[in-house]
Write a protein that holds these residues in place. Sequence first.
Motif, PDB file in Angstrom:
ATOM      1  N   ASP A   1     -23.964  20.852 -41.937  1.00 14.05           N
ATOM      2  CA  ASP A   1     -23.505  20.922 -40.753  1.00 14.05           C
ATOM      3  C   ASP A   1     -24.631  20.525 -39.589  1.00 14.05           C
ATOM      4  O   ASP A   1     -25.533  20.814 -39.535  1.00 14.05           O
ATOM      5  N   VAL A   2     -24.092  19.759 -38.711  1.00 10.13           N
ATOM      6  CA  VAL A   2     -25.098  19.056 -37.441  1.00 10.13           C
ATOM      7  C   VAL A   2     -24.191  19.288 -36.391  1.00 10.13           C
ATOM      8  O   VAL A   2     -22.840  19.438 -36.194  1.00 10.13           O
ATOM      9  N   VAL A   3     -24.551  18.963 -35.101  1.00 13.38           N
ATOM     10  CA  VAL A   3     -24.013  19.333 -33.846  1.00 13.38           C
ATOM     11  C   VAL A   3     -23.930  17.557 -33.130  1.00 13.38           C
ATOM     12  O   VAL A   3     -22.975  17.324 -32.763  1.00 13.38           O
ATOM     13  N   SER A   4     -25.317  17.377 -33.027  1.00 12.06           N
ATOM     14  CA  SER A   4     -25.328  16.039 -32.048  1.00 12.06           C
ATOM     15  C   SER A   4     -25.375  14.995 -32.974  1.00 12.06           C
ATOM     16  O   SER A   4     -25.621  14.892 -33.950  1.00 12.06           O
ATOM     17  N   ALA A   5     -25.166  13.725 -32.218  1.00 11.83           N
ATOM     18  CA  ALA A   5     -25.336  12.218 -32.818  1.00 11.83           C
ATOM     19  C   ALA A   5     -26.912  12.230 -33.454  1.00 11.83           C
ATOM     20  O   ALA A   5     -27.117  11.640 -34.437  1.00 11.83           O
ATOM     21  N   ALA A   6     -27.866  12.852 -32.471  1.00 12.62           N
ATOM     22  CA  ALA A   6     -29.124  12.516 -33.120  1.00 12.62           C
ATOM     23  C   ALA A   6     -29.611  13.358 -34.345  1.00 12.62           C
ATOM     24  O   ALA A   6     -30.231  12.980 -35.515  1.00 12.62           O
ATOM     25  N   GLU A   7     -28.895  14.728 -34.462  1.00 17.55           N
ATOM     26  CA  GLU A   7     -28.866  15.345 -35.714  1.00 17.55           C
ATOM     27  C   GLU A   7     -28.211  14.896 -36.756  1.00 17.55           C
ATOM     28  O   GLU A   7     -28.804  14.845 -38.064  1.00 17.55           O
ATOM     29  N   MET A   8     -27.060  14.355 -36.558  1.00 18.82           N
ATOM     30  CA  MET A   8     -26.396  13.606 -37.585  1.00 18.82           C
ATOM     31  C   MET A   8     -27.136  12.325 -38.145  1.00 18.82           C
ATOM     32  O   MET A   8     -27.228  12.193 -39.241  1.00 18.82           O
ATOM     33  N   ALA A   9     -27.690  11.575 -37.238  1.00 17.70           N
ATOM     34  CA  ALA A   9     -28.562  10.401 -37.651  1.00 17.70           C
ATOM     35  C   ALA A   9     -30.018  10.946 -38.624  1.00 17.70           C
ATOM     36  O   ALA A   9     -30.075  10.421 -39.566  1.00 17.70           O
ATOM     37  N   ASP A  10     -30.542  12.100 -38.198  1.00 13.68           N
ATOM     38  CA  ASP A  10     -31.498  12.551 -39.018  1.00 13.68           C
ATOM     39  C   ASP A  10     -30.930  12.849 -40.191  1.00 13.68           C
ATOM     40  O   ASP A  10     -31.813  12.702 -41.125  1.00 13.68           O
ATOM     41  N   ALA A  11     -30.152  13.555 -40.323  1.00 12.01           N
ATOM     42  CA  ALA A  11     -29.539  14.234 -41.625  1.00 12.01           C
ATOM     43  C   ALA A  11     -29.267  13.145 -42.436  1.00 12.01           C
ATOM     44  O   ALA A  11     -29.297  13.073 -43.772  1.00 12.01           O
ATOM     45  N   VAL A  12     -28.584  11.970 -41.832  1.00 11.83           N
ATOM     46  CA  VAL A  12     -28.132  10.825 -42.799  1.00 11.83           C
ATOM     47  C   VAL A  12     -29.447  10.047 -43.088  1.00 11.83           C
ATOM     48  O   VAL A  12     -29.584   9.850 -44.367  1.00 11.83           O
ATOM     49  N   LEU A  13     -30.443  10.025 -42.140  1.00 11.38           N
ATOM     50  CA  LEU A  13     -31.545   9.072 -42.668  1.00 11.38           C
ATOM     51  C   LEU A  13     -32.330   9.890 -43.597  1.00 11.38           C
ATOM     52  O   LEU A  13     -33.111   9.208 -44.518  1.00 11.38           O
TER      53      LEU A  13
ATOM     54  N   VAL B   1     -25.635  24.685 -15.447  1.00  9.86           N
ATOM     55  CA  VAL B   1     -25.497  23.925 -14.086  1.00  9.86           C
ATOM     56  C   VAL B   1     -24.448  24.627 -13.247  1.00  9.86           C
ATOM     57  O   VAL B   1     -23.172  25.034 -13.215  1.00  9.86           O
ATOM     58  N   LYS B   2     -25.011  24.970 -11.742  1.00  8.37           N
ATOM     59  CA  LYS B   2     -24.067  25.593 -11.084  1.00  8.37           C
ATOM     60  C   LYS B   2     -23.295  24.745 -10.184  1.00  8.37           C
ATOM     61  O   LYS B   2     -23.784  23.372  -9.926  1.00  8.37           O
ATOM     62  N   LYS B   3     -22.210  25.302  -9.760  1.00  7.44           N
ATOM     63  CA  LYS B   3     -21.228  24.398  -9.172  1.00  7.44           C
ATOM     64  C   LYS B   3     -21.586  24.109  -7.469  1.00  7.44           C
ATOM     65  O   LYS B   3     -22.220  25.231  -6.939  1.00  7.44           O
ATOM     66  N   LYS B   4     -21.456  22.954  -7.190  1.00  5.80           N
ATOM     67  CA  LYS B   4     -21.709  22.495  -5.714  1.00  5.80           C
ATOM     68  C   LYS B   4     -20.803  21.862  -5.122  1.00  5.80           C
ATOM     69  O   LYS B   4     -19.721  21.260  -5.874  1.00  5.80           O
ATOM     70  N   PRO B   5     -20.304  21.879  -3.660  1.00  3.62           N
ATOM     71  CA  PRO B   5     -19.122  21.227  -3.250  1.00  3.62           C
ATOM     72  C   PRO B   5     -19.002  19.713  -3.471  1.00  3.62           C
ATOM     73  O   PRO B   5     -17.992  19.225  -3.607  1.00  3.62           O
ATOM     74  N   GLU B   6     -20.389  19.163  -3.559  1.00  8.52           N
ATOM     75  CA  GLU B   6     -20.220  17.530  -3.685  1.00  8.52           C
ATOM     76  C   GLU B   6     -19.758  17.029  -5.006  1.00  8.52           C
ATOM     77  O   GLU B   6     -20.219  17.931  -6.109  1.00  8.52           O
ATOM     78  N   PRO B   7     -19.278  15.896  -5.100  1.00  8.61           N
ATOM     79  CA  PRO B   7     -19.216  15.234  -6.702  1.00  8.61           C
ATOM     80  C   PRO B   7     -20.374  15.287  -7.362  1.00  8.61           C
ATOM     81  O   PRO B   7     -21.690  15.183  -6.719  1.00  8.61           O
ATOM     82  N   MET B   8     -20.169  15.110  -8.437  1.00  9.05           N
ATOM     83  CA  MET B   8     -21.578  15.267  -9.485  1.00  9.05           C
ATOM     84  C   MET B   8     -21.586  13.910 -10.073  1.00  9.05           C
ATOM     85  O   MET B   8     -20.455  13.594 -10.812  1.00  9.05           O
ATOM     86  N   THR B   9     -22.783  13.479 -10.698  1.00  9.90           N
ATOM     87  CA  THR B   9     -22.981  12.403 -11.667  1.00  9.90           C
ATOM     88  C   THR B   9     -23.646  12.808 -12.770  1.00  9.90           C
ATOM     89  O   THR B   9     -24.739  13.408 -12.576  1.00  9.90           O
ATOM     90  N   ILE B  10     -23.505  12.686 -13.879  1.00 10.00           N
ATOM     91  CA  ILE B  10     -24.267  12.957 -15.158  1.00 10.00           C
ATOM     92  C   ILE B  10     -24.690  11.380 -15.845  1.00 10.00           C
ATOM     93  O   ILE B  10     -24.008  10.628 -16.240  1.00 10.00           O
ATOM     94  N   ALA B  11     -25.972  11.270 -15.739  1.00  9.92           N
ATOM     95  CA  ALA B  11     -26.524  10.140 -16.259  1.00  9.92           C
ATOM     96  C   ALA B  11     -26.534  10.200 -18.199  1.00  9.92           C
ATOM     97  O   ALA B  11     -26.943  11.140 -18.496  1.00  9.92           O
ATOM     98  N   LEU B  12     -25.931   8.986 -18.612  1.00  9.90           N
ATOM     99  CA  LEU B  12     -25.981   8.928 -19.941  1.00  9.90           C
ATOM    100  C   LEU B  12     -26.925   7.901 -20.449  1.00  9.90           C
ATOM    101  O   LEU B  12     -26.987   7.070 -19.938  1.00  9.90           O
ATOM    102  N   GLU B  13     -27.287   8.115 -21.620  1.00  8.61           N
ATOM    103  CA  GLU B  13     -28.199   7.485 -22.327  1.00  8.61           C
ATOM    104  C   GLU B  13     -27.487   7.134 -23.941  1.00  8.61           C
ATOM    105  O   GLU B  13     -26.788   8.057 -24.225  1.00  8.61           O
ATOM    106  N   PRO B  14     -27.577   5.754 -24.112  1.00  4.84           N
ATOM    107  CA  PRO B  14     -27.168   5.360 -25.531  1.00  4.84           C
ATOM    108  C   PRO B  14     -27.651   6.435 -26.615  1.00  4.84           C
ATOM    109  O   PRO B  14     -28.798   6.829 -26.589  1.00  4.84           O
ATOM    110  N   THR B  15     -26.879   6.859 -27.853  1.00  2.00           N
ATOM    111  CA  THR B  15     -27.392   7.417 -28.897  1.00  2.00           C
ATOM    112  C   THR B  15     -27.501   6.200 -29.932  1.00  2.00           C
ATOM    113  O   THR B  15     -27.151   5.006 -29.731  1.00  2.00           O
ATOM    114  N   VAL B  16     -28.248   6.732 -31.117  1.00  2.00           N
ATOM    115  CA  VAL B  16     -28.521   5.625 -32.075  1.00  2.00           C
ATOM    116  C   VAL B  16     -27.161   5.349 -32.870  1.00  2.00           C
ATOM    117  O   VAL B  16     -26.317   6.278 -33.273  1.00  2.00           O
ATOM    118  N   ASP B  17     -26.958   4.138 -33.095  1.00  2.62           N
ATOM    119  CA  ASP B  17     -25.622   3.780 -34.139  1.00  2.62           C
ATOM    120  C   ASP B  17     -26.190   4.058 -35.455  1.00  2.62           C
ATOM    121  O   ASP B  17     -26.950   3.307 -36.065  1.00  2.62           O
TER     122      ASP B  17
END
Length: 399
Positions: free
Chosen positions: A253-265, A293-309
């Motif tokens: 059992d894994v949760v994230s893409a990184a854990e899945m990659a480690d388990a496979v490799l 993360v606490k709620k704030k009145p203004e819009p929020m942006t989440i920066a994303l980075e690529p996972t390993v294929d």
Amino acid sequence: MADPAPAPLARVVLGVTGGIAAYKAAELARLFVKAGVAVDVVMTEAATRFVTPTTFQALTGRPVATDLWASGASNAMDHIAISRGADGIVVAPASADFLAKLAHGRADDLLSTLCLARECPLLVAPAMNVQMWSNAATRRNVAQLAANGVAILGPASGDQACGEIGDGRMLEAQDILDAVVASRVPKVLAGKRVLLTAGPTFEAIDPVRGITNTSSGKMGFALARAAAEAGADVTLVAGPTALATPAGVDRVDVVSAAEMADAVLARVDRSHVFVAVAAVADYRPAQVHAQKVKKKPEPMTIALEPTVDILATVAARAKAPFCVGFAAESQDVVKLGEEKRRRKKLAMLVANRAQDAMGADDNEVTILDDRGAHALPRMDKLALARRLVGEIAARLPKR
Ligand code: CTP
């Protein structure tokens, strides 16, 4: 290509011996009947102390045999006739005493005589107290039966009717039915180690939130089951899903893409086949917050980075296993699938429409390989998985 579907099951002899698990044999009889299998129940005298023949007669709609000396329709040849033409004898529960009798080839009641005189496969589902199961005499008898080609189904471990805990519980009725079906699947992947990924991944934003997708894991779990049925040694790396582990499958059992990659490799070098069915997140939050993360009145942006294929990484290795990918496309399924297959350098890719496949119980796919596109009809995911296992086996290098 050997057909990887199980040989049809028309009629079985269900042997019931004396043990409290005999009540679960009634459920097994019902499941066989529901699956369209004719069931001839044969009970030992001890079994009738736990459940009556009437119960089985009502469930199967057929006479129940208990007596070696009853001269039925077969002119006193019931001890031979009942198993003739049957697809198998399934003894559930099989008591310690009955296993001992079988191991020694004794034939002093109807069921033991039928087992000795049979031409068909014999499968037994032991059920007994944990000490009886671990006793040296039982161990010896079970080893002897296995050496004689008798299939031993279970037992499971857990709470026992006697109040003790340990090995010796009879498998559940559905597990026994599944094992009987599995025993009839051609072993087209015998000796092969198959590694699979399945389910979604979950990429954390903070301790209670994350990014995931609607993959149910059903297709990957069905493929793991089908590969195990076909005789492979199967490891399934699973993202978060509530699905039960298929019989005989080693699950990580894994949760994230990184854990899945480690388990496979960590496991890929010893694998002959890698099947990537998981809907791996392509991006993850660049920053994981340690606190909510606490709620704030203004819009929020989440920066994303690529996972390993994971699949592309495995396929690019010097000694890559036979790699099978899945492609979920919402349009131009074959064209985009083939581009993906070439980009990831895969021997085989299974393309489907994302909106049809994700979470559904059935699927319609096209197989893409160096020879072109091969469309398969819509079918349920287990039937499709068995078909795909056959397609994989047919494409494996011969040595
Ligand atoms: N896959 C993988 N690791 C990733 C992404 C995908 O192993 N990080 C595998 C999947 O398990 C599947 C195949 O790659 O077998 C294709 O996945 P899919 O989501 O259809 O394609 P992507 O490569 O993610 O491309 P896109 O999302 O642009 O279609």
